[in-house]
Design a protein around this motif. Structure first.
Motif, PDB file in Angstrom:
ATOM      1  N   VAL B  52     -15.657  90.361 -60.471  1.00 47.71           N
ATOM      2  CA  VAL B  52     -15.990  90.216 -61.886  1.00 47.71           C
ATOM      3  C   VAL B  52     -15.385  91.395 -62.655  1.00 47.71           C
ATOM      4  O   VAL B  52     -15.167  92.465 -62.090  1.00 47.71           O
ATOM      5  N   CYS B  53     -15.103  91.152 -63.922  1.00 49.60           N
ATOM      6  CA  CYS B  53     -14.466  92.177 -64.750  1.00 49.60           C
ATOM      7  C   CYS B  53     -15.252  93.493 -64.759  1.00 49.60           C
ATOM      8  O   CYS B  53     -16.467  93.505 -64.866  1.00 49.60           O
ATOM      9  N   ARG B  54     -14.533  94.581 -64.677  1.00 47.14           N
ATOM     10  CA  ARG B  54     -15.180  95.892 -64.673  1.00 47.14           C
ATOM     11  C   ARG B  54     -15.171  96.556 -66.054  1.00 47.14           C
ATOM     12  O   ARG B  54     -15.606  97.688 -66.211  1.00 47.14           O
ATOM     13  N   GLN B  55     -14.664  95.850 -67.032  1.00 50.67           N
ATOM     14  CA  GLN B  55     -14.601  96.392 -68.407  1.00 50.67           C
ATOM     15  C   GLN B  55     -13.954  97.784 -68.408  1.00 50.67           C
ATOM     16  O   GLN B  55     -14.524  98.754 -68.924  1.00 50.67           O
ATOM     17  N   CYS B  56     -12.771  97.858 -67.852  1.00 57.12           N
ATOM     18  CA  CYS B  56     -12.054  99.137 -67.729  1.00 57.12           C
ATOM     19  C   CYS B  56     -11.957  99.867 -69.074  1.00 57.12           C
ATOM     20  O   CYS B  56     -11.864  99.236 -70.121  1.00 57.12           O
ATOM     21  N   VAL B  57     -11.929 101.181 -69.010  1.00 49.65           N
ATOM     22  CA  VAL B  57     -11.751 101.968 -70.235  1.00 49.65           C
ATOM     23  C   VAL B  57     -10.332 101.781 -70.772  1.00 49.65           C
ATOM     24  O   VAL B  57     -10.127 101.401 -71.919  1.00 49.65           O
ATOM     25  N   ASN B  58      -9.377 102.029 -69.904  1.00 46.38           N
ATOM     26  CA  ASN B  58      -7.990 101.733 -70.292  1.00 46.38           C
ATOM     27  C   ASN B  58      -7.590 100.424 -69.649  1.00 46.38           C
ATOM     28  O   ASN B  58      -6.954 100.399 -68.600  1.00 46.38           O
ATOM     29  N   ALA B  59      -8.013  99.335 -70.267  1.00 47.31           N
ATOM     30  CA  ALA B  59      -7.917  98.044 -69.604  1.00 47.31           C
ATOM     31  C   ALA B  59      -6.477  97.553 -69.492  1.00 47.31           C
ATOM     32  O   ALA B  59      -5.832  97.271 -70.510  1.00 47.31           O
ATOM     33  N   PRO B  60      -5.982  97.419 -68.258  1.00 50.11           N
ATOM     34  CA  PRO B  60      -4.605  96.939 -68.077  1.00 50.11           C
ATOM     35  C   PRO B  60      -4.396  95.555 -68.676  1.00 50.11           C
ATOM     36  O   PRO B  60      -3.313  95.264 -69.179  1.00 50.11           O
ATOM     37  N   CYS B  61      -5.432  94.708 -68.654  1.00 52.89           N
ATOM     38  CA  CYS B  61      -5.279  93.360 -69.206  1.00 52.89           C
ATOM     39  C   CYS B  61      -4.994  93.443 -70.705  1.00 52.89           C
ATOM     40  O   CYS B  61      -4.041  92.839 -71.207  1.00 52.89           O
ATOM     41  N   ALA B  62      -5.810  94.236 -71.416  1.00 53.48           N
ATOM     42  CA  ALA B  62      -5.660  94.342 -72.867  1.00 53.48           C
ATOM     43  C   ALA B  62      -4.351  95.034 -73.218  1.00 53.48           C
ATOM     44  O   ALA B  62      -3.637  94.626 -74.142  1.00 53.48           O
ATOM     45  N   VAL B  76     -17.690  95.534 -74.256  1.00 54.32           N
ATOM     46  CA  VAL B  76     -16.920  94.616 -73.398  1.00 54.32           C
ATOM     47  C   VAL B  76     -15.562  94.217 -73.997  1.00 54.32           C
ATOM     48  O   VAL B  76     -15.339  94.309 -75.204  1.00 54.32           O
ATOM     49  N   TRP B  77     -14.691  93.783 -73.119  1.00 52.79           N
ATOM     50  CA  TRP B  77     -13.423  93.190 -73.525  1.00 52.79           C
ATOM     51  C   TRP B  77     -13.593  91.682 -73.600  1.00 52.79           C
ATOM     52  O   TRP B  77     -14.121  91.062 -72.679  1.00 52.79           O
ATOM     53  N   VAL B  78     -13.142  91.112 -74.718  1.00 48.50           N
ATOM     54  CA  VAL B  78     -13.309  89.676 -74.920  1.00 48.50           C
ATOM     55  C   VAL B  78     -11.956  89.058 -75.236  1.00 48.50           C
ATOM     56  O   VAL B  78     -11.139  89.654 -75.947  1.00 48.50           O
ATOM     57  N   GLU B  93      -1.855  91.676 -64.323  1.00 53.56           N
ATOM     58  CA  GLU B  93      -2.075  93.121 -64.429  1.00 53.56           C
ATOM     59  C   GLU B  93      -3.465  93.586 -63.972  1.00 53.56           C
ATOM     60  O   GLU B  93      -3.629  94.739 -63.604  1.00 53.56           O
ATOM     61  N   CYS B  94      -4.451  92.724 -64.039  1.00 51.46           N
ATOM     62  CA  CYS B  94      -5.792  93.166 -63.641  1.00 51.46           C
ATOM     63  C   CYS B  94      -5.792  93.542 -62.164  1.00 51.46           C
ATOM     64  O   CYS B  94      -5.472  92.730 -61.315  1.00 51.46           O
ATOM     65  N   PRO B  95      -6.168  94.790 -61.866  1.00 49.08           N
ATOM     66  CA  PRO B  95      -6.116  95.236 -60.468  1.00 49.08           C
ATOM     67  C   PRO B  95      -7.151  94.546 -59.582  1.00 49.08           C
ATOM     68  O   PRO B  95      -7.060  94.633 -58.359  1.00 49.08           O
ATOM     69  N   PHE B  96      -8.126  93.873 -60.177  1.00 45.83           N
ATOM     70  CA  PHE B  96      -9.239  93.318 -59.399  1.00 45.83           C
ATOM     71  C   PHE B  96      -9.206  91.801 -59.285  1.00 45.83           C
ATOM     72  O   PHE B  96     -10.070  91.203 -58.663  1.00 45.83           O
ATOM     73  N   GLY B  97      -8.221  91.190 -59.910  1.00 44.60           N
ATOM     74  CA  GLY B  97      -8.207  89.725 -59.905  1.00 44.60           C
ATOM     75  C   GLY B  97      -9.425  89.170 -60.609  1.00 44.60           C
ATOM     76  O   GLY B  97      -9.992  88.165 -60.191  1.00 44.60           O
ATOM     77  N   ALA B  98      -9.840  89.832 -61.692  1.00 42.29           N
ATOM     78  CA  ALA B  98     -11.091  89.458 -62.350  1.00 42.29           C
ATOM     79  C   ALA B  98     -10.876  88.772 -63.697  1.00 42.29           C
ATOM     80  O   ALA B  98     -11.795  88.652 -64.502  1.00 42.29           O
ATOM     81  N   ILE B  99      -9.684  88.330 -63.947  1.00 40.99           N
ATOM     82  CA  ILE B  99      -9.414  87.537 -65.157  1.00 40.99           C
ATOM     83  C   ILE B  99      -8.525  86.370 -64.727  1.00 40.99           C
ATOM     84  O   ILE B  99      -7.650  86.533 -63.875  1.00 40.99           O
ATOM     85  N   TRP B 100      -8.833  85.186 -65.262  1.00 45.53           N
ATOM     86  CA  TRP B 100      -8.146  83.990 -64.778  1.00 45.53           C
ATOM     87  C   TRP B 100      -7.679  83.145 -65.972  1.00 45.53           C
ATOM     88  O   TRP B 100      -8.101  83.382 -67.105  1.00 45.53           O
TER      89      TRP B 100
HETATM   90  S1  SF4 Z   1     -10.113  91.862 -66.755  1.00 41.97           S
HETATM   91 FE1  SF4 Z   1      -9.475  93.264 -65.149  1.00 41.97          FE
HETATM   92  S2  SF4 Z   1      -8.146  94.729 -66.219  1.00 41.97           S
HETATM   93 FE2  SF4 Z   1      -9.245  93.660 -67.812  1.00 41.97          FE
HETATM   94  S3  SF4 Z   1     -10.998  94.953 -68.199  1.00 41.97           S
HETATM   95 FE3  SF4 Z   1     -11.637  93.457 -66.680  1.00 41.97          FE
HETATM   96  S4  SF4 Z   1     -11.310  94.435 -64.708  1.00 41.97           S
HETATM   97 FE4  SF4 Z   1     -10.164  95.629 -66.235  1.00 41.97          FE
END
Ligand code: SF4
Ligand code: SF4
Lengths: 641, 156
Positions: B52-62, B76-78, B93-100
């Motif tokens: 599940v998304c970790r809501q990164c501070v410097n979010a690679p997805c965003a 949160v990132w939306v 780009e998400c390192p966790f595979g948490a966005i689809w």
């Molecule tokens: S989707 Fe992935 S990269 Fe984006 S905030 Fe969540 S964990 Fe981080």
């Protein structure tokens, strides 16, 4: 393609293994309305397609995997799939239920059932990936354990989310009580793993990505939350979740309902050593559950000491602690856990394995079997090393194991010498871990169950722990206090009939009997009306509780009719003399026998079956919409006058 | 900056996927694990854990989104579905595979911490937690062990 009712996928896969042909056929709306799903589908298909001439291990037998309308909807504990065939152990109607994640995956792939027929020319497995259904080579998988098979398939197909159900070496070697395993959960009874083996079918792998829609998702979801509150608040349920089924070990020992030494007694002085408390304290690593599960029976355990040290994916269930423990007078919990692991990996039903070995141990005790027969093994009570040697011998049909691989009934026929006297079987199936002398309803349930000695076809629970509220709510005040008393035969026929219909529905809806219903059943939370409500919200099918009960009754009667066609009658609704003639020697049930005749008469009466023959009158069948069954049985002269 | 992640210890997660079920119903009104914003992985005899998304501070997805469709709302990132073009770079780009990408409409889907899964987790151990609190819990656990060890050695 869309089916009339939501919840269902609307499609069935047919696999002809002889001719290597896969076809898909739309699900018949009438089949869904009359037989609901899962075990109901299995019952109808077996009636239609498997005749008395069919040998269970021949290509003509059908092997059916089926799920119900709730499977995959996310309803609490509706993760189950059912497997069915004519059983190689009993020669009659056979089915078995399994939890985990395989069932929902089949629904996500878009199917309600898979029907196998024929026999592949070489080992194969079926690979279902949404619309693509392929018969794959299983040459490299043949001989592998169930755990290895799952790993290899996931690795080869490159998707960790694939769910696999497979048979182990025991199934390949046609052991008559071989199981089918998926993620360590088992469809164990009736030897359906051997049916897989007989078809050269090693595994069924599934991956799906489709929607499962419900008719009224908002209300369905709200009702779901309501039931979840039951799980969260009932004391008994919470305890059952905490310990899993091993919590029953000490409880059942207390009421002397245990199969100790092949049912010679119901009390095991070392119950505490193999009980739920100890497992939780000293062995349990964590809890695990199937899709949407709230009960988490599957608890991985660690054995710390040699020689059986290791991490194992599941604690033995109550039935296994009984079958491979108390039944054999074995108190070494490390060894029981390891034996359980061996059975799962090799694909053996632990109940029939323990049942068959306990029969052999009693024969050994009485001098009927000697070391000459047993390849030099000392089959003394409590000898866990002998157990651990016998399990692989059975799975690979080596030496004495080849005789035991036939199940105790056939083994006794082969050995003779009076060994039949110690058989604890009904309809050739080893009796599960309930001594009917200590719980009369279980005695009746074992005698009449359609798949042979079995507690889960009726699962009489209301008297097990004597909870009175559900009895009041369902049957009425007048049945108290006797119905709640396990030692009284009174009103037990009512309970068993009711339970059979409820269980037939669970197995058809894909509800777990051990938690989906049984737990809320204790508290009286799920009954026919509730099931009708769930079904309506999920599928849009408009049925009343009474109509649903009818569907359950229809399924029970059709299974009975299948067995009647196979030649069964009242004579087969029996129990071993040990239960009906020899009083329980000690414990809470001391002095009790099962008053079977009395309960049986009452049961037939309630069922509307002929009390002399146990056959089903044509009128009863017609009333259930089973006219075609009545016609066929009439032709065979199997309708009572 | 207050930031919480969805957390459960893999030994406490039962792998029951009730979180997936809860998510799928609340977001989609149906059941499909491929549409859930939280997805459980089971490996071997003991490991179960949700992705599940970790809501990164410097979010690679965003940061990688070419049309800036992933927006910060509170903690949160939306995904702004109006803007999302469904290119899938965030997934890459998400390192966790948490966005689809949603299987039907192709736009990005991810956890927005609505909390429904938390309410449905049977062991009740899935929770929102400040990552530093995990560090604190771990540190305390370790310290307690150390204390016991020293006591055993009679050094205290
Ligand atoms: S989707 Fe992935 S990269 Fe984006 S905030 Fe969540 S964990 Fe981080
Ligand atoms: S609901 Fe909780 S226990 Fe179940 S899989 Fe999700 S996080 Fe794990």
């Amino acid at each position: 393609m869309s089916f009339k009712y939501r919840g269902y996928a609307g499609e069935i896969i047919r696999v002809d293994l002889t001719n290597n042909i896969v076809t898909k056929q739309p699900l018949d709306v009438k089949l869904a309305e009359n037989f609901i799903g899962g075990a109901g589908f299995i019952t109808k298909i077996l009636w239609d397609e498997v005749s008395p001439e069919t040998d269970p291990l021949s290509p003509e037998n059908r092997l059916i995997f089926a799920v119900g309308p709730l499977c995959g909807t996310g309803w609490p504990v509706s993760c189950r799939f059912e497997v069915g065939a004519k059983s190689p152990l009993t020669g009659i109607y056979g089915d078995s239920s399994c939890c985990g994640h395989w069932g929902p995956e089949l629904k996500f792939a878009g199917y309600d059932a898979i029907v196998f027929q024929g026999k592949a020319s070489k080992p194969v497995y079926l690979w279902i990936n949404d619309n693509s259904v392929r018969i794959m080579d299983a040459g490299d998988l043949w001989g592998k354990t169930t755990g290895e098979t799952e790993e290899i398939i996931r690795r080869d197909l490159g998707d960790h989310r694939i769910q696999v159900a497979s048979c182990g070496p025991a199934g390949e070697n046609l052991v008559r009580y071989a199981s089918i395993i998926s993620q360590r959960r088992a469809a164990a009874r009736c030897g359906l793993g051997a049916v897989m083996g007989s078809k050269n079918l090693k595994a069924v792998a599934v991956r799906g990505s489709k929607d499962v829609k419900t008719e009224n998702p908002k209300e369905f979801y709200e009702f779901m939350k309501e039931i979840i509150e039951v799980y969260r608040n009932d004391f008994y349920i919470l305890d059952r979740i905490k310990f899993g089924t091993p919590i029953l070990v000490e409880l059942m020992n207390e009421i002397s309902r245990w199969p100790v030494k092949n049912f010679q007694t119901g009390v095991f002085p070392y119950a505490k050593e193999i009980g739920g408390e100890r497992i939780r304290k000293e062995y349990r690593i964590k809890d695990r559950g199937g899709f949407g599960c709230w009960a988490t029976c599957e608890k991985p355990v660690q054995v710390k000491n040699q020689p059986y040290a290791g991490i194992y994916a599941k604690q033995p269930e109550y039935e296994t602690l009984s079958a491979l423990g108390a039944r054999l007078w074995i108190r070494d919990l490390d060894a029981i856990i390891y034996a359980n692991e061996l059975c799962d990996e090799l694909g053996l039903d632990t109940i029939s394995t323990g049942g068959t070995i306990s029969w052999a141990m009693e024969c050994y005790e009485r001098g009927i079997l000697t070391k000459e027969d047993t390849d030099g093994l000392e089959l003394t009570w409590g000898n866990h090393e002998a157990l651990l040697e016998l399990i692989p011998k059975i799975a690979y049909r080596k030496g004495f194991g080849a005789i035991l691989a036939e199940g105790s009934f056939r083994a006794a026929q082969k050995i003779g010498r009076g060994s039949e006297k110690y058989l604890m079987t009904v309809k050739k199936m080893e009796i599960a871990a309930q001594d009917g002398r200590a719980q009369k309803s279980m005695g009746l349930a074992h005698a009449v169950a359609s798949r042979g000695a079995d507690h889960l076809k009726a699962f009489p629970l209301v008297d097990e722990l004597g909870r009175e509220e559900p009895i009041k709510a369902r049957f009425g005040e007048k049945y108290l206090p006797e119905m709640a008393q396990p030692l009284s035969p009174k009103y037990k026929a009512y309970e068993v009939k009711d339970g059979e219909e409820l269980c037939a529905l669970c197995d058809s809806l894909s509800l777990c009997k051990s938690s989906g219903t049984c737990l809320p059943l204790y508290t009286g939370q799920i009954y026919f009306e509730d099931m009708a409500k769930i079904l309506k919200l999920a599928t849009g099918m408009r049925v009343s509780g009474e109509e649903l009960r009818r569907a359950g009754e229809r399924i029970v009667n059709l299974q009975r009719a299948f067995n009647i066609r196979e030649g069964l009658s009242k004579n087969d609704d029996t129990l071993p003399d040990r239960f009906t003639k020899i009083p329980a020697p000690e414990g809470a049930a001391k002095g009790h026998v099962v008053e079977l005749e009395k309960m049986l008469d009452e049961y037939y009466g309630l069922r509307g079956w002929d009390q002399k023959t146990g056959l089903i009158p044509g009128k009863k069948l017609e009333e259930l919409g089973l006219d075609y069954v009545a016609e066929e049985l009439k032709r065979l002269g199997k309708i009572p006058f | 900056m207050s930031r919480k992640i969805l957390y459960i210890d893999p030994l406490e997660c039962t792998g029951c996927r009730n979180c997936e079920i809860a998510c799928s119903y609340i977001k989609e009104g149906l059941m499909n694990p491929q549409k859930s914003r939280i997805r459980v992985v089971r490996i071997g005899a003991t490991f179960d854990s949700p992705i599940v998304c970790r809501q990164c501070v410097n979010a690679p997805c965003a940061q990688s989104c070419p049309v800036e469709a992933i927006e910060r709302r509170g903690r949160v990132w939306v995904v702004n579905t109006e803007k999302c073009i469904g290119c899938g770079i965030c997934v890459q780009e998400c390192p966790f595979g948490a966005i689809w990408l949603h299987p039907d409409n192709g736009t990005a889907i991810k956890c927005d911490q609505c909390g429904n899964c938390v309410r449905h987790c049977p062991p009740g151990k899935l929770r929102f937690i400040d990552p530093n609190d995990i560090a604190y819990e771990r540190g305390m656990k370790h310290s307690m062990k150390l204390k016991e060890l020293l006591e055993e050695k009679n050094e205290l």
